[in-house]
Design a protein around this motif. Structure first.
Motif, PDB file in Angstrom:
ATOM      1  N   GLU A  61      -0.441 -10.336  12.196  1.00  0.00           N
ATOM      2  CA  GLU A  61      -1.785 -10.090  11.683  1.00  0.00           C
ATOM      3  C   GLU A  61      -2.148 -11.116  10.606  1.00  0.00           C
ATOM      4  OE1 GLU A  61      -2.271  -6.385   9.667  1.00  0.00           O
ATOM      5  OE2 GLU A  61      -4.444  -6.563   9.549  1.00  0.00           O
ATOM      6  N   THR A 108       0.830  -1.204   0.000  1.00  0.00           N
ATOM      7  CA  THR A 108       0.000   0.000   0.000  1.00  0.00           C
ATOM      8  C   THR A 108       0.868   1.260   0.000  1.00  0.00           C
ATOM      9  OG1 THR A 108      -1.621  -1.218   1.277  1.00  0.00           O
ATOM     10  CG2 THR A 108      -1.932   1.154   1.121  1.00  0.00           C
ATOM     11  N   ASN A 146      -2.234  -0.859   5.396  1.00  0.00           N
ATOM     12  CA  ASN A 146      -2.809   0.217   4.597  1.00  0.00           C
ATOM     13  C   ASN A 146      -2.574   1.575   5.261  1.00  0.00           C
ATOM     14  OD1 ASN A 146      -3.672  -1.663   2.759  1.00  0.00           O
ATOM     15  ND2 ASN A 146      -5.684  -1.892   3.722  1.00  0.00           N
ATOM     16  N   LEU A 147      -1.362   1.843   5.512  1.00  0.00           N
ATOM     17  CA  LEU A 147      -0.869   3.109   6.066  1.00  0.00           C
ATOM     18  C   LEU A 147      -1.276   3.368   7.517  1.00  0.00           C
ATOM     19  CD1 LEU A 147      -1.429   5.426   2.967  1.00  0.00           C
ATOM     20  CD2 LEU A 147       0.404   3.804   3.369  1.00  0.00           C
ATOM     21  N   PHE A 148      -1.968   2.390   8.136  1.00  0.00           N
ATOM     22  CA  PHE A 148      -2.313   2.582   9.542  1.00  0.00           C
ATOM     23  C   PHE A 148      -1.062   2.408  10.394  1.00  0.00           C
ATOM     24  CE2 PHE A 148      -6.377   1.292   7.706  1.00  0.00           C
ATOM     25  CZ  PHE A 148      -7.152   2.352   8.135  1.00  0.00           C
ATOM     26  N   LEU A 197      -2.843  -3.500  17.385  1.00  0.00           N
ATOM     27  CA  LEU A 197      -4.105  -3.772  16.686  1.00  0.00           C
ATOM     28  C   LEU A 197      -3.897  -4.835  15.606  1.00  0.00           C
ATOM     29  CD1 LEU A 197      -5.898  -0.332  16.113  1.00  0.00           C
ATOM     30  CD2 LEU A 197      -6.416  -2.119  17.767  1.00  0.00           C
ATOM     31  N   GLN A 221      -0.886   0.769  16.805  1.00  0.00           N
ATOM     32  CA  GLN A 221      -1.285   0.166  15.538  1.00  0.00           C
ATOM     33  C   GLN A 221      -0.700  -1.230  15.384  1.00  0.00           C
ATOM     34  OE1 GLN A 221      -3.517   1.093  13.598  1.00  0.00           O
ATOM     35  NE2 GLN A 221      -3.856   3.257  14.028  1.00  0.00           N
ATOM     36  N   SER A 224      -4.641  -5.548   6.822  1.00  0.00           N
ATOM     37  CA  SER A 224      -5.264  -4.241   6.623  1.00  0.00           C
ATOM     38  C   SER A 224      -4.458  -3.154   7.306  1.00  0.00           C
ATOM     39  CB  SER A 224      -6.686  -4.236   7.193  1.00  0.00           C
ATOM     40  OG  SER A 224      -7.503  -5.077   6.422  1.00  0.00           O
ATOM     41  N   GLN A 225      -3.704  -3.556   8.321  1.00  0.00           N
ATOM     42  CA  GLN A 225      -2.899  -2.571   9.042  1.00  0.00           C
ATOM     43  C   GLN A 225      -1.785  -2.004   8.156  1.00  0.00           C
ATOM     44  OE1 GLN A 225      -4.919  -1.630  11.372  1.00  0.00           O
ATOM     45  NE2 GLN A 225      -3.230  -1.409  12.789  1.00  0.00           N
TER      46      GLN A 225
END
Lengths: 663, 372
Positions: free
Chosen positions: B266, B30, B249-251, B230, B227, B246-247
């Motif tokens: 993850e 990403t 994705n810039l999170f 998470l 993050q 999904s992390q």
């Protein structure tokens, strides 16, 4: 190397390993549910899928309202670099024919999100959404397109920026038109860009249903054109017109001018967007005499050929004087109606019981909303007999002490002429789904019988006579019989009857023998040339009616042979329907006007207020009336040559008056 | 049995490099797409480095490790000079001077310092003229190089690598039999200097402060750690699936770098995460066995230095991703994106393999030479 120290190191790192496993277990297993919840909350967004809003057609299936996707383009200045700003401004400049500097300035003056263009559409525009530059974003906005701009704006209404119906049919049938929103879950990144769509959580939207209205686009268009030109000709504030099928209550056209364009609804005031035909009430004046007369005839308190004494135009009733425009001695009941004699109506009204009179008027629907499927309808007011004064019946008989909406009046007229059945005014023909399936079909809704068929037939004859020998002559059309009644009533302003502003109206129908159209024209406060319903509203009616006849092939065979002298045919009809006693058909105030020539002001003393105003209007004079009743003095002496625009003061008798000096 | 040890190290390294390739590809997609409009942008350069790394691994496993013994002092002196030059002329990235541009590539001299300091310490420990149990005869010289090297690294400022250098060096000295008194006193002195330095550098003070605050308030140190947690927490037992993070994705900033462990957790869950840690532990234990079996003390101490640096950095990295210790700038060995770190660990493990291979020989060449 010491074995102890060696073992210690292995044990030390193995312990760290087990600590890591324990720590991972607490995070990944024990707290997984909570952490997953927070993670998903930030990673995904539920995105609504807007349903396609239903279309709106006229009664013949002509498309009136459809949808369009409009775009708003924005740039997030925190992400767009100089290079992107330059290329964006260049592309936009090309697409929208604005200087590139315009867009650069917009961007330079913003620190966060700046909209470059809002609500734009078209092929070139939709290509812009393919631009993939950091910070550049677009939004799709489903919007409504009202094909014919201001056509039927007050009926159709409009939707707001969220595409929710705010007024008109768009509001009343918002639920049917709106459809059902769909939903999709998207995985997004930290700065909001979509990464993927989760297909297993996709719910498609369901399009709204389509609506077929009862209105006919052409007739609506005629009505608006005629009202517009009428408004200009007579210098009025506003005008309302309704065309209805009296046999079903279907509204063929409905307009208020000035109207508005729902495509640009925000450019108009609330006043302009208000559908006056259902939200504004007025005292109808003489057009209301029809209902009083229908009640008298249906209640059998008089016969059509019964003679009533006209008091030579002035009648002392209790403590007030009622006057007629055309002084008469003896009139038949039919002549009382056709010539719009206030005295005659007032006398007849004393014969009917309060309760019966009230029952009839209630029966016609006065005092109750018609339940037309449009937002904002008011009830009007009809007092109950227990609060009537000794003058009320008399006032009601010529259309005062009651307030009605135009839609109430035309709905009641329909029942008056269709054989006596009251229908709910109807705007909806049917609701269909996207395909051919009919979701709901609307049938004419008969509410009640108000008068007998016989009375209805008599009323049609009476109304034809009112056009033929009464004040409605300007509504006449060659080769087709027209029935109708004019009305000119004072406006009630701040609780007082205005001497300056009038409601001029005409309700007419055709073909008179078996009406297929009934039309109401109401002109609010005409200030130029005349104030009378017969002069102002009747010609507008005629204009529209002619166009409708030309437009409706089913009416062709009902029109008499144009080769014959149409005046004769009408005259014959009048003679047939009237009492055998010859009457003077030319009893019209226009004869009075004939004597004012060369801009010489005549002697107005002794004349009715109505006549005086008429003269002043013809001379293009401004006037101010002091008092009411007969003119006793005038500020400009008779025989004076006057130029248009001059102001004349007319002094009238000051007696208790209910505004009844005008018909 | 013995002959499997070098193979375990080799295949362990290959597995880790492969996992690194997969994780960098997933974690950087990403970011690469957003910044370079090519989701393989970072992956491509990592792929090249991994290729070079494997070549280095094989090459160093074939170079007889004893060749470093005599040159270690010169090499370390050179590294110290480079570190010094780096301080003066390097590129400033995120407020620190850690990168040196040598024309064809930029690299982090610190990563090289880690290997060559331990190499020289091993060399000193193997010197029969020195005695680590004696302060003046051995401990003092070792301490000198530790202080000089780590001092220059800390000055960049790169506190976490400086601490790593000191800790691993002390671990080697401890295993070599240094006296507790010496270890403790010099350790205490260095620690107090470090505390002063950390207070002096706002960069590390802030990190420490936020970590202490977080412990006090039962929270996490910073948003990056939050993050990462998470990401780990979304993994559960088996993870969200390979390539489904999904992390990334810039999170999670730098998901492909120091926090790549969170993406592993993850995508592959608890099972994947402990598997990776287990591979590190296996390499560590096998490495220690190689050390124990080494035929000369240089081989013993060099193996210990390499394997302790390796495991310490791996576990510290994992601890950081879980928020268990303050955020450091340490990579996950052989897995994280980053050339210098990857190449140096390939060199280290190559040397370790060579030591292991040497253990297999019936008669030690050196011993043979010494006996004659």
């Amino acid at each position: 190397m010491s074995i102890n120290r060696f073992s210690f190191t292995i044990i030390f790192f193995t312990l760290i390993f087990f600590f890591l496993v324990y720590k991972l277990y607490t995070i990944q297993i024990l707290k997984s549910e909570e952490l997953t919840f927070y993670a998903e909350r930030q990673q995904t967004r539920n995105k609504e899928i807007s349903p396609v809003r239903g279309l709106i057609y006229d009664r013949n299936g002509l498309l009136l309202v459809y949808n369009r996707i409009e775009y708003s383009f924005s740039v997030d200045m925190r992400m767009a670099r100089k290079k992107e700003q330059d290329s964006i401004s260049k592309i936009f400049s090309k697409t929208f024919n604005k200087p590139a500097q315009h867009y650069l300035n917009l961007m330079r003056n913003s620190k966060r999100i700046v909209f470059l263009e809002r609500n734009v559409y078209g092929e070139a525009v939709s290509k812009l959404k393919k631009l993939s530059l950091p910070g550049f974003a677009y939004e799709e906005i489903p919007s409504r397109v009202y094909q014919y701009d201001d056509l039927a704006g007050h009926l159709l209404g409009y939707t707001n920026s969220a595409n929710i119906g705010i007024d008109g049919v768009e509001r009343t049938f918002n639920k049917e038109l709106a459809g059902t929103k769909g939903n999709r879950k998207i995985v997004r990144d930290a700065i909001g860009n979509m990464i993927t769509v989760e297909n297993n959580e996709y719910e498609p939207s369901i399009s709204g249903n389509n609506i077929l209205l009862t209105i006919q686009k052409n007739v609506q268009s005629f009505l608006q054109t005629s009202l517009d030109s009428g408004l200009a000709t007579f210098g009025a504030t506003s005008a309302t017109g309704v065309v209805m099928d009296p046999n079903t209550g279907e509204i063929i056209a409905l307009a208020n001018v000035e109207d508005y364009n729902p495509n640009e609804y925000s450019d108009y005031t609330n006043e302009q967007r208000r559908n006056r035909s259902i939200t504004d009430t007025y005292e109808p004046g003489s057009t209301f005499k029809s209902f009083a007369m229908a009640a008298f005839l249906d209640n059998k308190i008089c016969r059509a050929d019964e003679l009533i004494y006209g008091e030579n135009g002035r009648y002392r009733f209790k403590r007030i004087t009622i006057s007629d425009v055309h002084p008469e001695e003896w009139m038949t009941v039919k002549e009382v109606f056709a010539k719009s004699s206030n005295i005659g109506m007032s006398k007849l009204s004393q014969r009917i019981s309060d309760e019966d009179f009230f029952t009839y008027l209630r029966g016609f629907g006065f005092g109750n909303a018609t339940n037309i499927s449009l937002p904002g309808e008011v009830n009007g007011s009809l007092k109950k007999p227990n609060s009537w004064s000794s003058y009320t019946k008399s006032s009601l008989s010529f259309g005062y002490e009651i307030s009605v909406t135009p839609i109430q009046l035309i709905t009641a007229y329909s029942s008056l002429i269709n054989g006596g059945l009251l229908f709910e005014p109807q705007l909806m023909k049917k609701i269909t789904d996207g395909g051919e399936r009919i979701v709901q079909e609307f049938k004419p809704k008969n509410i009640r019988r108000v008068i007998s068929e016989e009375t209805s037939k008599k009323m049609r004859e009476f109304l034809v006579a009112a056009v033929e020998i009464g004040s409605g002559k300007k509504a006449k059309i060659n080769n087709i019989s027209i029935g109708g009644k004019t009305g000119t009533s004072r406006q009630l302003i701040d609780g007082k009857y205005s001497t300056e502003f009038y409601n001029s109206s005409f309700v007419g129908f055709f073909p008179a023998e078996n009406p297929s159209y009934v039309i109401l024209i109401l002109v609010n406060a005409p200030t130029k040339s005349s104030i009378y319903g017969g002069d102002v509203a009747a010609p507008i009616f005629r204009d529209i009616a002619k166009k409708i006849i030309e437009n409706d092939p089913s009416l062709k065979h009902k029109i008499s042979d144009p080769a014959e002298n149409e005046e004769f045919i009408f005259a014959k009809t009048v003679v047939d329907t009237l009492d055998s006693r010859r009457i003077n058909v030319v009893a019209d105030y226009s004869t009075d006007i004939a004597m004012i020539d060369n801009n010489i002001i005549p002697d107005l003393r002794g004349r009715s207020l109505r006549e005086a105003i008429n003269v002043a209007s013809k001379l293009n004079l401004k006037y101010e009336i002091i008092g009411s009743g007969r003119i006793v003095d005038q500020s400009i002496a008779y025989g004076t040559k006057v130029s248009p625009g001059l102001k004349i003061k007319l002094y009238a008798e000051t007696n208790l008056n209910l505004g009844a000096t005008l018909y | 049995m013995k002959k499997f040890y070098p193979l375990v190290i080799f295949f362990g390294a290959i597995i880790l490099i492969s996992m690194g390739l997969y994780l960098v590809m997933s974690a950087s997609s990403t970011y690469s797409n957003a910044l370079f409009s090519d989701q393989f942008h970072l992956f491509s350069s990592h792929l090249v480095r991994a290729g070079v790394g494997v070549a280095v691994l094989i090459a160093f496993s074939m170079i007889p490790y004893r060749v470093y013994k005599n040159g270690s002092k010169i090499i370390l002196t050179a590294v110290v000079l480079v570190l010094f030059i780096t301080l003066i002329v390097s590129l400033e990235v995120k407020g620190a001077r850690r990168w040196l541009d040598i024309g064809i590539a930029t690299f982090q001299p610190t990563e090289f310092a880690k290997l060559f300091l331990f190499l020289h310490i091993a060399s000193m420990l193997a010197d029969p003229e020195k005695d680590i149990r004696d302060f003046k005869k051995g401990f003092q010289q070792a301490l000198f190089w530790i202080v000089v090297t780590s001092g220059l690294v800390i000055a960049q400022p790169n506190i976490s690598n400086g601490i790593l250098l000191i800790s691993v060096s002390f671990l080697i000295l401890f295993l070599a039999g240094a006296k507790f008194k010496h270890l403790f006193l010099s350790g205490a002195a260095l620690t107090s200097i470090m505390v002063l330095v950390m207070v002096f550098f706002s960069h590390s003070r802030a990190r420490l402060q936020s970590y202490l605050d977080a412990i006090m308030n039962d929270g996490v140190a910073n948003s990056q750690v939050a993050q990462a947690i998470l990401g780990l927490g979304s993994g559960n037992w088996w993870g969200v699936g390979i390539g489904n993070s999904s992390q990334r994705n810039l999170f999670l900033p730098e998901a492909y770098g120091d926090f790549i462990f969170a993406i592993l957790g993850e995508e592959t869950g608890f099972i994947g995460a402990i598997s990776l840690l287990f591979i590190y532990l296996v390499i560590f234990i096998v490495g220690l066995i190689i050390a124990k079996n080494a035929k000369d003390s240089f081989g013993v101490y060099l193996s210990i230095g390499i394997i302790c640096a390796f495991i310490t950095q791996a576990f510290v990295n994992a601890l950081v991703a879980m928020g268990a210790i303050p955020t450091t700038g340490l990579t996950l060995p052989l897995v994280s994106y980053g050339g210098s770190s990857l190449i140096v660990f390939c060199m280290s493990l190559g040397i370790l393999i060579n030591i292991g291979l040497n253990n297999l020989k019936e008669t030690d060449e050196l011993e043979a030479v010494q006996k004659t």
